[in-house]
Design a protein around this motif. Sequence first.
Motif, PDB file in Angstrom:
ATOM      1  N   TYR A   1       0.803  -1.237   0.000  1.00 46.19           N
ATOM      2  CA  TYR A   1       0.000   0.000   0.000  1.00 46.19           C
ATOM      3  C   TYR A   1       0.832   1.281   0.000  1.00 46.19           C
ATOM      4  CZ  TYR A   1      -3.108  -3.654   1.727  1.00 46.19           C
ATOM      5  OH  TYR A   1      -3.775  -4.841   1.891  1.00 46.19           O
ATOM      6  N   GLU A   2       2.148   1.182   0.204  1.00 50.16           N
ATOM      7  CA  GLU A   2       2.952   2.394   0.375  1.00 50.16           C
ATOM      8  C   GLU A   2       2.966   3.265  -0.875  1.00 50.16           C
ATOM      9  OE1 GLU A   2       6.826   1.341   1.767  1.00 50.16           O
ATOM     10  OE2 GLU A   2       6.095   0.636   3.732  1.00 50.16           O
ATOM     11  N   THR A   3       2.871   2.663  -2.035  1.00 55.77           N
ATOM     12  CA  THR A   3       2.916   3.439  -3.275  1.00 55.77           C
ATOM     13  C   THR A   3       1.543   3.596  -3.914  1.00 55.77           C
ATOM     14  OG1 THR A   3       3.380   1.449  -4.582  1.00 55.77           O
ATOM     15  CG2 THR A   3       5.276   2.680  -3.735  1.00 55.77           C
ATOM     16  N   TRP A   4       0.498   3.145  -3.235  1.00 50.52           N
ATOM     17  CA  TRP A   4      -0.850   3.219  -3.796  1.00 50.52           C
ATOM     18  C   TRP A   4      -1.367   4.659  -3.769  1.00 50.52           C
ATOM     19  CZ3 TRP A   4      -4.703  -1.288  -2.673  1.00 50.52           C
ATOM     20  CH2 TRP A   4      -4.114  -2.508  -3.067  1.00 50.52           C
TER      21      TRP A   4
ATOM     22  N   GLY B   1      -5.113   0.743   7.979  1.00 56.12           N
ATOM     23  CA  GLY B   1      -4.986   0.093   9.283  1.00 56.12           C
ATOM     24  C   GLY B   1      -4.109  -1.141   9.219  1.00 56.12           C
ATOM     25  N   ILE B   2      -4.268  -1.931   8.154  1.00 54.36           N
ATOM     26  CA  ILE B   2      -3.424  -3.115   7.972  1.00 54.36           C
ATOM     27  C   ILE B   2      -1.969  -2.695   7.805  1.00 54.36           C
ATOM     28  CG2 ILE B   2      -2.903  -4.999   6.378  1.00 54.36           C
ATOM     29  CD1 ILE B   2      -5.941  -5.166   5.831  1.00 54.36           C
ATOM     30  N   GLN B   3      -1.763  -1.618   7.078  1.00 51.47           N
ATOM     31  CA  GLN B   3      -0.407  -1.109   6.845  1.00 51.47           C
ATOM     32  C   GLN B   3       0.250  -0.701   8.156  1.00 51.47           C
ATOM     33  OE1 GLN B   3      -0.414   2.320   4.331  1.00 51.47           O
ATOM     34  NE2 GLN B   3       1.772   2.249   3.899  1.00 51.47           N
TER      35      GLN B   3
END
Length: 209
Positions: free
Chosen positions: A72-75, A84-86
């Motif tokens: 998700y960091e580059t989404w 939250g999962i991140q």
Amino acid sequence: MAQAHGLRRTAVLLVDPYNDFISEGGKLWPRLEPVAKEVGLLDNLRTVIASAREAGVQVVFVPHRRWEPGDYETWDHPNPTQRGIQERHSFARGSWGGEFHPDLQPQAGDVVVHEHWAQSGFANTDLDLQLKQHGITHVVVVGVLANTCVESTSRFAMELGYHVTLVRDATAAFLPEMMHAAHELNGPTFAHAILTTGELVTAFEEARP
């Protein structure tokens, strides 16, 4: 539910049975525990899966994406749940929390589909393909969470033409209000049946040869 079409055309979809959700010590268990214990979630999941296997009903595991470093960091726009999962590293791949509950493990003949990134077990996975290849027309959706992945997977199933059954005490959510929304407000707009575990087991037993 089962009598009209036969058990061989029915599948139980077990959504996200991860330790982080439904085991003592899981990252999300403290938030889920009050509702889970109130409805008897774990006992009912055990009962549903055991009853399905005894009746010859296909069991399908529908797992969430296991978190990995960099997810998700580059989404452009991960949703709040993914954020939250991140942050929590929920269901991290290779971790205890990212393993299925010890009482809810795949067995020979079960299907484990590709992991879903968001809330629907159908989006960007092979779930629809697997169900069609196994001749499935009716799905019973259990697991967690009632108002997110279970609801989204069930709605998607309806849109694809499946007969959908929800099981109100074989799922849980973080708040009673979320359970109420899942089964009293939203569920009746898309589900063909909303049963208890006891009612489902009886339907399986009555449909057996």
